[in-house]
Structure formats: structure tokens, C-alpha cells
Design a protein around this motif. Structure first.
Motif, PDB file in Angstrom:
ATOM      1  N   SER A 284       0.826  -1.211   0.000  1.00  0.00           N
ATOM      2  CA  SER A 284       0.000   0.000   0.000  1.00  0.00           C
ATOM      3  C   SER A 284       0.855   1.255   0.000  1.00  0.00           C
ATOM      4  O   SER A 284       2.009   1.238   0.439  1.00  0.00           O
ATOM      5  CB  SER A 284      -0.917  -0.007   1.233  1.00  0.00           C
ATOM      6  N   GLU A 285       0.285   2.354  -0.472  1.00  0.00           N
ATOM      7  CA  GLU A 285       0.979   3.632  -0.435  1.00  0.00           C
ATOM      8  C   GLU A 285       1.168   4.112   1.001  1.00  0.00           C
ATOM      9  O   GLU A 285       2.137   4.789   1.316  1.00  0.00           O
ATOM     10  CB  GLU A 285       0.193   4.689  -1.220  1.00  0.00           C
ATOM     11  N   GLU A 286       0.215   3.762   1.880  1.00  0.00           N
ATOM     12  CA  GLU A 286       0.297   4.171   3.278  1.00  0.00           C
ATOM     13  C   GLU A 286       0.268   2.929   4.163  1.00  0.00           C
ATOM     14  O   GLU A 286       0.344   1.803   3.677  1.00  0.00           O
ATOM     15  CB  GLU A 286      -0.854   5.127   3.609  1.00  0.00           C
ATOM     16  N   LEU A 287       0.186   3.135   5.466  1.00  0.00           N
ATOM     17  CA  LEU A 287       0.186   2.006   6.377  1.00  0.00           C
ATOM     18  C   LEU A 287      -1.136   1.252   6.292  1.00  0.00           C
ATOM     19  O   LEU A 287      -2.172   1.804   5.941  1.00  0.00           O
ATOM     20  CB  LEU A 287       0.439   2.499   7.809  1.00  0.00           C
ATOM     21  N   THR A 289      -4.583  -0.639   6.375  1.00  0.00           N
ATOM     22  CA  THR A 289      -5.908  -0.446   6.940  1.00  0.00           C
ATOM     23  C   THR A 289      -6.457  -1.803   7.390  1.00  0.00           C
ATOM     24  O   THR A 289      -5.941  -2.854   7.008  1.00  0.00           O
ATOM     25  CB  THR A 289      -6.875   0.146   5.911  1.00  0.00           C
ATOM     26  N   GLU A 290      -7.503  -1.766   8.184  1.00  0.00           N
ATOM     27  CA  GLU A 290      -8.084  -3.021   8.677  1.00  0.00           C
ATOM     28  C   GLU A 290      -8.581  -3.895   7.535  1.00  0.00           C
ATOM     29  O   GLU A 290      -8.369  -5.119   7.531  1.00  0.00           O
ATOM     30  CB  GLU A 290      -9.227  -2.726   9.651  1.00  0.00           C
ATOM     31  N   GLN A 291      -9.224  -3.304   6.539  1.00  0.00           N
ATOM     32  CA  GLN A 291      -9.748  -4.100   5.427  1.00  0.00           C
ATOM     33  C   GLN A 291      -8.624  -4.748   4.636  1.00  0.00           C
ATOM     34  O   GLN A 291      -8.722  -5.919   4.235  1.00  0.00           O
ATOM     35  CB  GLN A 291     -10.605  -3.227   4.503  1.00  0.00           C
ATOM     36  N   GLU A 292      -7.528  -4.014   4.413  1.00  0.00           N
ATOM     37  CA  GLU A 292      -6.383  -4.586   3.699  1.00  0.00           C
ATOM     38  C   GLU A 292      -5.778  -5.752   4.461  1.00  0.00           C
ATOM     39  O   GLU A 292      -5.389  -6.761   3.869  1.00  0.00           O
ATOM     40  CB  GLU A 292      -5.334  -3.494   3.461  1.00  0.00           C
ATOM     41  N   LEU A 297      -5.272 -11.751   5.405  1.00  0.00           N
ATOM     42  CA  LEU A 297      -5.473 -12.796   6.419  1.00  0.00           C
ATOM     43  C   LEU A 297      -6.306 -13.949   5.854  1.00  0.00           C
ATOM     44  O   LEU A 297      -6.013 -15.119   6.087  1.00  0.00           O
ATOM     45  CB  LEU A 297      -6.138 -12.203   7.658  1.00  0.00           C
ATOM     46  N   LYS A 298      -7.326 -13.628   5.085  1.00  0.00           N
ATOM     47  CA  LYS A 298      -8.196 -14.663   4.504  1.00  0.00           C
ATOM     48  C   LYS A 298      -7.449 -15.535   3.510  1.00  0.00           C
ATOM     49  O   LYS A 298      -7.844 -16.680   3.254  1.00  0.00           O
ATOM     50  CB  LYS A 298      -9.390 -14.004   3.815  1.00  0.00           C
TER      51      LYS A 298
END
Length: 302
Positions: A284-287, A289-292, A297-298
Motif C-alpha cells: 500500500s501507499e500508506e500504512l 488499513t483493517e480491510q487490507e 489474512l483470509k
């Protein structure tokens, strides 16, 4: 409560330049300014994952004020010590054909500011988790991590240390709950070049003999290894994805691990969360997120 300590926070000025060339004027393709520093990165990802925490450390000048503002705007709790002179550093992260960095120095931290930090840490108890992460300014003694843990030894709290060299080795006698060297840092501690997972596991266990409880080793594109205090070893290749930004991936792994551990109290799940968060930030460009993090994880099958 989780508390993170960043001795030398920064504003990270992240610029992308196509085909960067030395000695000529280059134009940026994109720019970002983010609050940075290893402990701050851990706090940011913990906040993204819904885990309340407080960022501690030292800030100064207009850059320090912006670090605090940015974190608060993101939803992070902060309790920084403000240094009256100097300014928090600006780190330049240049993304082009290769990644390059120029890191600033930061302000001078005096004895009075260190005393204030120790006073803040003295109120922590066995229900808290303390994360000591990153380098220290060159004006501070190399023994600072060791001195902090010596003062907190009787608190029986969980301590996470993400540091290199003597900063890490000197605190092992205080039995930190988790340490997170990467494979190169692990080899440097023992003067070795580690070429296989078996070698990495061998020397991770040597760190346990020296006092570490759990050892999490990040290996960038080669995945990660986790050696637990109860004698188990977990290995995972890196999830598939395009590397976008390596900055903060290791810190995200620490945040993911702690989130998983607090959620289920299970080391295997904590390891999977750590890998997912580290990889999500790298992609990701940034740190992360929970969805990412949840998406990766899945995809994990071990």
C-alpha cells in the motif's frame, strides 16, 4: 493499554520521481507528508485495527506540532514530551527506480525530558504493553532501552522491543515478551550471514537463551518466521502482492501481531495477523488499513 515509545519521531516526506537522476532538477510525480518513526507506525496501525493505544516520545518545533496534530487527526492518542529547542526531524523517502532515504537528526533530548518519560512509564502496570521501537538520537546513551527496562523490571508488564544491535541485545536479560529483528539484523548480532530458515531458527533460539520470550523474524519478500516461548516454530512465505512501500512494514507486523494476540491469545493467530499487517503495508501507499489486513489474512492457508 498499549504504549509505544518513539525517541526520534519524524515527518516523513515521501516523494515519487520517475527515473531519478543525480545532479539535475527532478520533478516529483507524487508527494506525501506523514508522521513517522517506528513506534508511531505501530501506533498508527494499531489504531487502524481498532486497538486503543497511546504514543509516547519526544517532539519539538513546528514539525513536532504537525506530528502530534496528524496523529490526533487520525484518531491516535498521544502524550508526547515537548522539547523547548530544536525541531523534530524530517526524513525524505525517495521512490524511483530504487528506494533511497535521507533521515534528519532530531532535537537534543536532555536529562529533564528523560525524567519526564520515566515518570510517565512509572504508572504502567502488568495489564499494559510497552513497545520500544527504533533508533535513538546520537545525543542519547546507547543504554537507554536497558535503563528503562531496569526501572520497569518489577512491573511484570509485557514489553516489545524492535531495535537493532546492542539496543536489542542489552535488554534480553529483562525477558521481553517479543522482539522483532529481521533476518539480516539477526545475523549481524552473531556475526553470521544466515542463508536458510534452519539457520534463522537456530539463532532465534539463541536469542531466547539470552532471555527473549518470543522471537519474530521478518524476512521481507521471503516471508517470516516465529519462534514461540512454548517451543513452537511457525514459518510462512510472503503473501503474493506488488511491493509499493517497504517503509513501516516491519512496524505493521508488530502491530498486527499484538492485535492478534490481544484478540485471541493464540500465538499462531498473532503470527498470521502480523504477516497480514506487514504485507498489507508493503502493498500500500500508506500504512495498512483493517480491510487490507483482513483481505490478506483470509488468503493465508497455514
Amino acid at each position: 493499554m498499549i504504549y509505544t515509545v518513539t525517541f526520534n519521531p519524524s515527518l516523513d516526506y515521501i516523494v515519487s520521481v520517475e527515473n531519478f537522476k543525480v545532479g539535475v532538477i527532478n520533478r516529483t510525480k507524487s508527494e506525501q507528508i506523514l508522521a513517522g518513526g517506528k513506534g508511531i507506525n505501530v501506533s498508527t496501525v494499531l489504531t487502524n485495527l481498532g486497538v486503543q493505544n497511546t504514543a509516547l516520545g519526544f517532539i519539538a518545533g513546528f514539525t513536532g506540532a504537525e506530528i502530534e496534530r496528524a496523529l490526533n487527526a487520525h484518531g491516535c492518542l498521544t502524550d508526547f514530551i515537548k522539547i523547548p529547542e530544536g525541531m523534530s526531524r524530517i526524513n525524505i523517502k525517495l521512490r524511483s527506480n530504487e528506494e533511497s532515504e535521507i533521515n534528519g537528526q532530531g532535537p537534543v533530548i536532555g536529562d529533564s525530558e528523560l525524567k519526564q518519560l520515566n515518570e510517565k512509564l512509572s504508572i504502567l502496570n502488568e495489564d499494559d504493553i510497552l513497545v520500544l521501537a527504533g533508533s535513538i538520537p546520537n545525543t542519547m546513551p546507547d543504554s537507554i532501552y536497558e535503563e528503562i527496562l531496569e526501572k520497569l523490571e518489577n512491573k511484570k508488564m509485557k514489553v516489545v522491543v524492535d531495535a537493532t544491535g546492542d539496543l536489542l541485545v542489552n535488554v534480553l536479560k529483562y525477558h521481553p515478551f517479543l522482539i522483532k529483528p529481521n533476518n539480516h539484523e539477526l545475523g549481524e548480532i552473531f556475526g553470521k550471514v544466515l542463508k536458510s530458515n534452519d539457520e534463522i531458527i537456530k539463532y532465534a533460539k539463541e536469542l531466547q537463551k539470552m532471555g527473549a520470550r518470543n522471537v519474530l523474524i521478518s524476512m521481507a519478500g521471503d516471508g517470516a518466521i516465529f519462534v514461540t516461548e512454548d517451543g513452537k516454530t511457525f514459518e510462512s512465505p510472503a503473501p503474493k502482492g506488488k511491493l509499493v512501500n517497504s517503509v513501516g512494514a516491519g512496524d505493521s507486523m508488530v502491530a498486527g501481531f499484538l492485535t492478534g494476540y490481544l484478540k485471541e491469545g493464540d500465538y499462531k493467530f498473532a503470527f498470521k495477523m502480523g504477516i497480514s499487517a506487514g504485507s498489507a503495508s508493503a502493498f500500500s501507499e500508506e500504512l495498512a488499513t483493517e480491510q487490507e489486513v483482513q483481505n490478506i489474512l483470509k488468503s493465508l492457508t497455514f
